[in-house]
Design an enzyme around this catalytic site. Sequence first.
Site, short mmCIF file in Angstrom:
data_model
loop_
_atom_site.label_atom_id
_atom_site.label_comp_id
_atom_site.label_asym_id
_atom_site.label_seq_id
_atom_site.Cartn_x
_atom_site.Cartn_y
_atom_site.Cartn_z
N PHE A 166 0.82 -1.22 0.00
CA PHE A 166 0.00 0.00 0.00
C PHE A 166 0.85 1.26 0.00
O PHE A 166 0.38 2.33 -0.38
CB PHE A 166 -0.92 0.01 1.24
CG PHE A 166 -0.21 0.44 2.50
CD1 PHE A 166 -0.06 1.79 2.82
CD2 PHE A 166 0.34 -0.49 3.38
CE1 PHE A 166 0.61 2.19 3.98
CE2 PHE A 166 1.02 -0.10 4.52
CZ PHE A 166 1.16 1.23 4.82
N LYS A 220 -1.20 -7.19 -9.19
CA LYS A 220 -2.16 -7.30 -8.08
C LYS A 220 -1.73 -6.24 -7.06
O LYS A 220 -0.86 -6.46 -6.24
CB LYS A 220 -2.10 -8.70 -7.48
CG LYS A 220 -3.37 -9.17 -6.83
CD LYS A 220 -3.84 -8.31 -5.68
CE LYS A 220 -3.06 -8.47 -4.41
NZ LYS A 220 -3.39 -7.46 -3.38
N GLU A 224 -4.96 -3.80 -1.88
CA GLU A 224 -6.41 -3.58 -1.86
C GLU A 224 -6.77 -2.37 -0.99
O GLU A 224 -7.92 -1.95 -0.94
CB GLU A 224 -7.14 -4.84 -1.36
CG GLU A 224 -6.81 -5.31 0.06
CD GLU A 224 -5.54 -6.16 0.15
OE1 GLU A 224 -4.54 -5.85 -0.54
OE2 GLU A 224 -5.56 -7.12 0.95
N ARG A 225 -5.76 -1.81 -0.29
CA ARG A 225 -6.08 -0.71 0.62
C ARG A 225 -6.11 0.65 -0.08
O ARG A 225 -6.76 1.57 0.37
CB ARG A 225 -5.09 -0.70 1.79
CG ARG A 225 -5.36 -1.87 2.72
CD ARG A 225 -4.48 -1.86 3.92
NE ARG A 225 -3.42 -2.83 3.81
CZ ARG A 225 -2.43 -2.97 4.68
NH1 ARG A 225 -2.34 -2.17 5.70
NH2 ARG A 225 -1.52 -3.89 4.51
N SER A 231 5.46 -7.02 3.23
CA SER A 231 6.05 -7.34 4.53
C SER A 231 6.81 -8.68 4.45
O SER A 231 6.50 -9.53 3.60
CB SER A 231 4.95 -7.41 5.59
OG SER A 231 3.99 -8.37 5.20
N CYS A 258 9.65 1.78 3.32
CA CYS A 258 10.53 0.67 3.68
C CYS A 258 11.96 1.16 3.89
O CYS A 258 12.79 0.45 4.41
CB CYS A 258 10.50 -0.41 2.62
SG CYS A 258 11.20 0.15 1.08
N GLU A 313 9.30 -4.04 12.87
CA GLU A 313 9.16 -2.89 11.96
C GLU A 313 7.88 -2.17 12.38
O GLU A 313 6.78 -2.71 12.23
CB GLU A 313 9.03 -3.38 10.51
CG GLU A 313 8.86 -2.24 9.52
CD GLU A 313 8.64 -2.72 8.09
OE1 GLU A 313 7.94 -3.73 7.89
OE2 GLU A 313 9.18 -2.08 7.17
P1 NAD Z 1 1.63 -6.65 2.99
O1 NAD Z 1 2.66 -7.71 3.06
O2 NAD Z 1 0.53 -6.69 3.98
O3 NAD Z 1 0.91 -6.67 1.55
C1 NAD Z 1 1.66 -6.64 0.36
C2 NAD Z 1 0.85 -7.34 -0.73
O4 NAD Z 1 0.65 -8.70 -0.37
C3 NAD Z 1 -0.53 -6.74 -0.95
O5 NAD Z 1 -0.80 -6.70 -2.33
C4 NAD Z 1 -1.45 -7.69 -0.22
O6 NAD Z 1 -2.74 -7.77 -0.79
C5 NAD Z 1 -0.73 -9.01 -0.37
N1 NAD Z 1 -0.99 -9.91 0.76
C6 NAD Z 1 -1.21 -9.58 2.05
N2 NAD Z 1 -1.39 -10.68 2.80
C7 NAD Z 1 -1.29 -11.74 1.97
C8 NAD Z 1 -1.38 -13.15 2.16
N3 NAD Z 1 -1.61 -13.67 3.36
N4 NAD Z 1 -1.21 -13.93 1.08
C9 NAD Z 1 -0.96 -13.41 -0.13
N5 NAD Z 1 -0.88 -12.08 -0.37
C10 NAD Z 1 -1.02 -11.25 0.67
O7 NAD Z 1 2.40 -5.25 3.02
P2 NAD Z 1 1.80 -3.80 3.14
O8 NAD Z 1 1.30 -3.59 4.54
O9 NAD Z 1 0.89 -3.52 2.02
O10 NAD Z 1 3.11 -2.91 2.91
C11 NAD Z 1 3.99 -2.58 3.94
C12 NAD Z 1 5.16 -3.52 3.99
O11 NAD Z 1 5.83 -3.54 2.74
C13 NAD Z 1 6.22 -3.09 4.99
O12 NAD Z 1 6.71 -4.25 5.65
C14 NAD Z 1 7.30 -2.47 4.14
O13 NAD Z 1 8.59 -2.48 4.69
C15 NAD Z 1 7.23 -3.33 2.92
N6 NAD Z 1 7.81 -2.67 1.77
C16 NAD Z 1 9.02 -3.12 1.35
C17 NAD Z 1 9.64 -2.49 0.29
C18 NAD Z 1 10.98 -2.97 -0.19
O14 NAD Z 1 11.38 -2.55 -1.25
N7 NAD Z 1 11.68 -3.83 0.54
C19 NAD Z 1 9.02 -1.43 -0.36
C20 NAD Z 1 7.77 -1.01 0.09
C21 NAD Z 1 7.17 -1.65 1.16
#
Ligand code: NAD
Length: 498
Positions: free
Chosen positions: A148, A172, A175-176, A225, A280, A382
């Site tokens: 998101f 994909k 969704e938020r 994450s 991140c 985090e």
């Molecule tokens: P998230 O892991 O909750 O979601 C990321 C994606 O995964 C979304 O599209 C979500 O719909 C999907 N998802 C969530 N739960 C899932 C599941 N159980 N099974 C399959 N797909 C699933 O992350 P977020 O809260 O949207 O974003 C924040 C996180 O992303 C933080 O940890 C941040 O550090 C990380 N991030 C990392 C980078 C990087 O380059 N390393 C960049 C941006 C964000």
Amino acid sequence: MTLVGHLINGQMVASDDRTQDVYNPATGEVSKQVALASQTTVALAIDAAQAAFPEWRDTPAIKRARVMFKFKELLESNADKICALIGDEHGKISHDAAGELQRGIENVEYACCAPELLKGEHSKNVAANIDSWSEFQPLGVVAGITPFNFPAMVPLWMYPMAIVCGNCFILKPSERDPSSTLFIASLLKEAGLPDGVMNVVNGDKEAVDALLHHKDVKAVSFVGSTPIAETIYTTANANGKRCQALGGAKNHAIVMPDADMDNTVAQLLGAAFGSSGERCMALSVVVAVGDAAADSLVSKMQEAMKGLKVGACTNASNDFGPVITRQHQQKVFGYIDSAEKQGATIVVDGRNPQIQGYENGFFVGGTLIDNVTVEMDSYQAEIFGPVLQVMRVDTMQEAMDIINDHEYGNGTCIFTRDGEAARYFSDQILVGMVGINVPLPVPVAYHSFGGWKRSLFGDLHAYGPDAVRFYTKRKTITQRWPSAGIREGAMFSMPTMK
Ligand code: NAD
């Protein structure tokens, strides 16, 4: 209420999928609904991409690049609309949204270099009358799953390069905050991209699982994450797909006793609290070397934080906005509570933000916590909020050991005037992206982005040169033409050049 649907085969589609609320995080109100794609909807998108692939694969690279040139222009001319969509659903202030978008556009600019990037490698006469070359062919249908916190930039890390390399793409998004991502992707049609090459399916785990288990999806790029990144990586690999999965972070800054403290505080302020700490690469921990440096840092930071302006994205003079959901706001508060209970000092407390006119918004005020230690939950996790934690050590080596022992290794920075110390730090630190007096060392589009340790699963980093390798497979061809008049008999030993 507006329903945010999918983009499949060049058409905006709203099917009978499940739906979920999308919030305006500044007001706390539901502003839209987003469709959550079923396995059937995802399969439709994959079929459209698979059908578009043969023709797109054979389209000359320069013609594919021209679509990206036009796409860049459209992103620029639609920038205000895109930033407003980001603000409505993510809460990011317009200056920050514009920065995110510009970083995304720079990835499109790099993708415009496709004819140069895909030239391959050629050697004439590797043996008598034999030539050999390597070329980089597209994989087919590839997928991206994005978080998101950068709804414009992170998808733009992925699909411009994937598409320009000749692949078809299924995105994909989170969704938020799906609207800016979907709108940006829709511009590709106007840029001249054939239907089916780029598709967006909104959704949750069901859509992700459908992508991970479909035989026609050849590679998956994930950003999100760490627990989800690890699962995606393992599942994609088990299903025979190439995968890069970028995860979470805990980014430390070391502040040396010789640092220019006023400049350091100014740099840390933006890097810790910009985008409400939901980056991140946010610098969320400062390790100060020596009590004098720590005392000076904490008192100057406390003073500087009095000027922080927290509020809605509609006021461009605000420094940062709300966090993404009520649940996340409560989680951030919980980490501040736990730091206090475990013995840290709350110097500036953001647990009770007063934002006039936005009392139901998901705001967290800028928070400064001193005397943090490695055992504390607030240190290990985090937090992903506007919370800066200060740790105190006696030597630079102790500071580096703390960083090297943390499970994450995304970004880090040292503030110093000592070149020798900076050089040692950048050489020995176990982190993928390093700043020297640069608080957010996010690589530019023509370098690649990636962390170490549990911040990245996979071998290749995101965007830049690594993306060309990730979205293509090498084929090496060795040719000889018998018409040159040369004949050789059967050879049973391994051919050599001896
Ligand atoms: P998230 O892991 O909750 O979601 C990321 C994606 O995964 C979304 O599209 C979500 O719909 C999907 N998802 C969530 N739960 C899932 C599941 N159980 N099974 C399959 N797909 C699933 O992350 P977020 O809260 O949207 O974003 C924040 C996180 O992303 C933080 O940890 C941040 O550090 C990380 N991030 C990392 C980078 C990087 O380059 N390393 C960049 C941006 C964000």
